[in-house]
Design an enzyme around this catalytic site. Structure first.
Site, short mmCIF file in Angstrom:
data_model
loop_
_atom_site.label_atom_id
_atom_site.label_comp_id
_atom_site.label_asym_id
_atom_site.label_seq_id
_atom_site.Cartn_x
_atom_site.Cartn_y
_atom_site.Cartn_z
CG ASN A 152 44.66 71.89 57.86
OD1 ASN A 152 44.41 73.04 57.50
ND2 ASN A 152 44.78 70.88 57.01
CB ILE A 193 39.92 66.66 51.01
CG1 ILE A 193 39.51 67.73 50.00
CG2 ILE A 193 40.07 67.21 52.39
CD1 ILE A 193 38.10 68.26 50.24
CB ALA A 194 45.29 67.09 49.15
CE1 TYR A 212 37.13 69.35 54.94
CE2 TYR A 212 38.43 69.32 56.95
CZ TYR A 212 38.28 69.02 55.60
OH TYR A 212 39.29 68.39 54.93
CD GLU A 227 38.93 60.48 61.23
OE1 GLU A 227 38.15 59.70 61.77
OE2 GLU A 227 39.18 60.43 60.01
#
Length: 159
Positions: free
Chosen positions: A110, A71-72, A117, A105
């Site tokens: 980060n 995811i970015a 999350y 993960e």
């Protein structure tokens, strides 16, 4: 995500993850499993109003377990809610795949992603030492149970 998205995805991938960026082959392999009646992957891209690719995300499903593969969001999109929208899309896909749990993960350094999350109900369950190579950075493993019941306002309130 379609094959024509791979080149702009790779540009963003190398900008955001210079040490451990995925290769074109890795994305091609994932996309090979994202179409048809036996698909086990779900990949999505996000574009801005001008058609520039500004984010992407992918999920793999196996049985009743899903795994967030990637995811970015482009740096200029941080804080806009794009990450939450991408994650919401992945959780909807996990529900469509009838997954009871979603794992992921995330780099231990980060904290921005970890907070996202956590807002969605993911909980830390362990570490993978040296998971991100070649930098030898540890990964925090997080789990969400019952993705079908995640409050959708988690993403809507943030953009």
């Amino acid at each position: 995500m379609r094959w024509w998205d791979i080149a702009p995805v790779l540009e963003l991938e190398h900008d955001l993850f210079p040490e451990d960026a995925w290769s074109a082959g890795m994305f091609w392999s994932e996309l090979a499993h994202s179409r048809g009646p036996h698909a086990t992957r779900h990949y999505v891209v996000a574009e801005d109003g001008g058609g520039r690719l500004v984010g992407y995300a992918g999920l793999a499903a196996a049985g009743d377990l899903a795994d967030v593969q990637t995811i970015a969001a482009a740096r200029d999109q941080w804080g806009t809610g794009l990450g939450a929208r991408l994650l919401t899309d992945l959780l909807r896909a996990a529900t469509a795949f009838e997954c009871a749990e979603v794992l992921l993960e995330v780099r231990v350094d980060n904290t921005r992603a970890q907070k996202l999350y956590e807002r969605f109900g993911f909980e830390p369950i362990g570490f993978r030492r040296g998971y991100y190579q070649p930098g030898n950075v540890d990964a925090l493993v997080m789990r969400l149970t019952d993705p079908a019941h995640v409050r959708t306002e988690s993403s809507e309130s943030n953009g």
